[in-house]
Scaffold this active site. Structure first.
Site, PDB file in Angstrom:
ATOM      1  NE  ARG A  47      -4.328  -1.643   0.994  1.00  0.00           N
ATOM      2  CZ  ARG A  47      -5.186  -1.685   2.004  1.00  0.00           C
ATOM      3  NH1 ARG A  47      -5.124  -0.804   2.966  1.00  0.00           N
ATOM      4  NH2 ARG A  47      -6.116  -2.605   2.040  1.00  0.00           N
ATOM      5  CG  ASP A 150     -14.437   6.642   5.820  1.00  0.00           C
ATOM      6  OD1 ASP A 150     -15.111   5.593   5.864  1.00  0.00           O
ATOM      7  OD2 ASP A 150     -13.183   6.647   5.855  1.00  0.00           O
TER       8      ASP A 150
HETATM    9  C1  LIG Z   1     -14.520  -1.772   6.450  1.00  0.00           C
HETATM   10  S1  LIG Z   1     -15.076  -0.143   6.150  1.00  0.00           S
HETATM   11  C2  LIG Z   1     -16.755  -0.276   6.694  1.00  0.00           C
HETATM   12  C3  LIG Z   1     -17.695   0.448   5.772  1.00  0.00           C
HETATM   13  C4  LIG Z   1     -19.192   0.368   6.150  1.00  0.00           C
HETATM   14  N1  LIG Z   1     -19.437   0.931   7.457  1.00  0.00           N
HETATM   15  C5  LIG Z   1     -19.719  -1.033   6.082  1.00  0.00           C
HETATM   16  O1  LIG Z   1     -19.971  -1.650   7.140  1.00  0.00           O
HETATM   17  O2  LIG Z   1     -19.888  -1.563   4.983  1.00  0.00           O
HETATM   18  C6  LIG Z   1     -14.299   0.781   7.487  1.00  0.00           C
HETATM   19  C7  LIG Z   1     -14.216   2.281   7.230  1.00  0.00           C
HETATM   20  O3  LIG Z   1     -13.786   2.940   8.430  1.00  0.00           O
HETATM   21  C8  LIG Z   1     -12.982   4.040   8.082  1.00  0.00           C
HETATM   22  N2  LIG Z   1     -12.139   4.448   9.236  1.00  0.00           N
HETATM   23  C9  LIG Z   1     -11.020   3.857   9.717  1.00  0.00           C
HETATM   24  N3  LIG Z   1     -10.526   4.542  10.762  1.00  0.00           N
HETATM   25  C10 LIG Z   1     -11.352   5.604  10.961  1.00  0.00           C
HETATM   26  C11 LIG Z   1     -11.387   6.679  11.892  1.00  0.00           C
HETATM   27  N4  LIG Z   1     -10.449   6.814  12.834  1.00  0.00           N
HETATM   28  N5  LIG Z   1     -12.387   7.584  11.804  1.00  0.00           N
HETATM   29  C12 LIG Z   1     -13.347   7.456  10.840  1.00  0.00           C
HETATM   30  N6  LIG Z   1     -13.359   6.477   9.921  1.00  0.00           N
HETATM   31  C13 LIG Z   1     -12.384   5.551   9.985  1.00  0.00           C
HETATM   32  C14 LIG Z   1     -12.180   3.528   6.891  1.00  0.00           C
HETATM   33  O4  LIG Z   1     -11.657   4.571   6.100  1.00  0.00           O
HETATM   34  C15 LIG Z   1     -13.205   2.659   6.156  1.00  0.00           C
HETATM   35  O5  LIG Z   1     -13.830   3.355   5.109  1.00  0.00           O
END
Ligand SMILES: C[S@@+](CC[C@H](N)C(=O)[O-])C[C@H]1O[C@@H](n2cnc3c(N)ncnc32)[C@H](O)[C@@H]1O
Length: 285
Positions: A47, A150
């Site tokens: 990445r 996000d």
């Molecule tokens: C696996 S995805 C889940 C997406 C959606 N909620 C679902 O369940 O399909 C996790 C998301 O959390 C976001 N994320 C990670 N750390 C974060 C933070 N500290 N604050 C806000 N978002 C965060 C990532 O960028 C990613 O888009």
């Protein structure tokens, strides 16, 4: 040379050591709360290698030095975008949308209903919430506003565009496809676009859940926090959860991911089954 400073695989394009991995791990943990497992060593290399290439830097050590020396640099955004996992899909964990539909229908009329989706990724989740709201009220302009946030800006750009490959919507019913998506033609063949009416219900904004101030008032009738807590360690999870409570409306719902059952929910948050929680209404005398 110590084990940690030995280059892991000399055939690689950029020098990358165990110490570099540990550094990345601690930096992303401090910045975004994400706890990277040992198994992510190679993933981190692939990445971030893209960033080193783009910046013409030869070693991970130099890249990380530069990043640490410039806490305000835009590179932190790229670093974070590169290390987040954004897997999502439309109507993922479909039972939550049935519960949401019933919840929306049971709310007293009058006030605009606020919903927060705090890990919105590429938009499939907030748009699924928006579709559910339209269906619950039987119209394309339901009294609902969805805030979709996000930490990662690249996924938010995709979400805001609302354009998806046809495969991403294959599991949706014909009726939903017809009502909520426009089919692309010509150079957009094989793609669909979310209709403007749906877009109008959603506001996208970058928000790091680790920030000390979110600048949100709520109260939200529904808070979707799905498949994100799993990336945080227990103290971070507990702290974020405590901060959610005052933002949820009395009687409002908190929707968590399938593997994110709360073993110890805060006092006034009770499970109503299937990783859905409800904030108890306060009885005022
Ligand atoms: C696996 S995805 C889940 C997406 C959606 N909620 C679902 O369940 O399909 C996790 C998301 O959390 C976001 N994320 C990670 N750390 C974060 C933070 N500290 N604050 C806000 N978002 C965060 C990532 O960028 C990613 O888009």
């Amino acid at each position: 040379m110590g084990r940690d400073s030995a280059v892991l695989d000399p055939s690689r394009e950029f020098a990358y050591t165990l110490a570099d991995f540990e550094r990345v791990r601690s930096m992303i943990h401090r910045h975004a709360g994400i706890a990277l497992a040992d198994s992510k060593r190679d993933l981190v290399y692939s990445r971030l290698a893209r960033r080193l290439r783009a910046l013409d830097i030869e070693t991970f050590r130099r890249y990380l030095d530069q990043l640490e020396q410039a806490p305000e640099s835009d590179e932190w955004e790229h670093f974070t975008n590169a290390l987040t996992t954004n897997l999502t899909s439309f109507f993922r964990e479909a039972h939550h949308f049935d519960i949401l539909r019933d919840q929306l229908r049971s709310l007293p009329p009058g006030k605009r209903i606020l919903i927060w989706c705090c890990a919105a990724s590429t938009g499939e989740e907030p748009y699924s919430i928006a579709m559910t709201a339209c269906e619950a009220f039987g119209r394309l302009d339901p009294p609902v506003s969805i805030l979709a946030t996000d930490i990662a800006t690249d996924v938010l750009d995709t979400a805001q565009r609302g354009v998806y490959a046809m495969e991403r919507v294959e599991s949706l019913s014909k009726e939903r496809l017809k009502k909520f998506f426009l089919r692309g033609g010509g150079s957009n063949e094989g793609q669909v676009k979310v209709v403007d009416a749906l877009k109008r219900l959603v506001t996208f904004r970058q928000l790091n859940l680790l920030e000390p101030h979110w600048g949100l008032k709520g109260p939200f009738s529904a808070l979707f926090c799905r498949n994100i807590m799993i990336y945080f360690d227990k103290p971070t999870q507990a702290e974020i959860l405590q901060r959610f409570v005052p933002l949820i409306a009395d009687g409002g719902h908190l929707y968590m991911g399938h593997s994110e059952t709360l073993s110890n929910p805060p006092g006034n948050i009770q499970s109503i089954g299937r990783t859905t929680y409800r904030k108890r209404s306060v009885v005022r005398s």
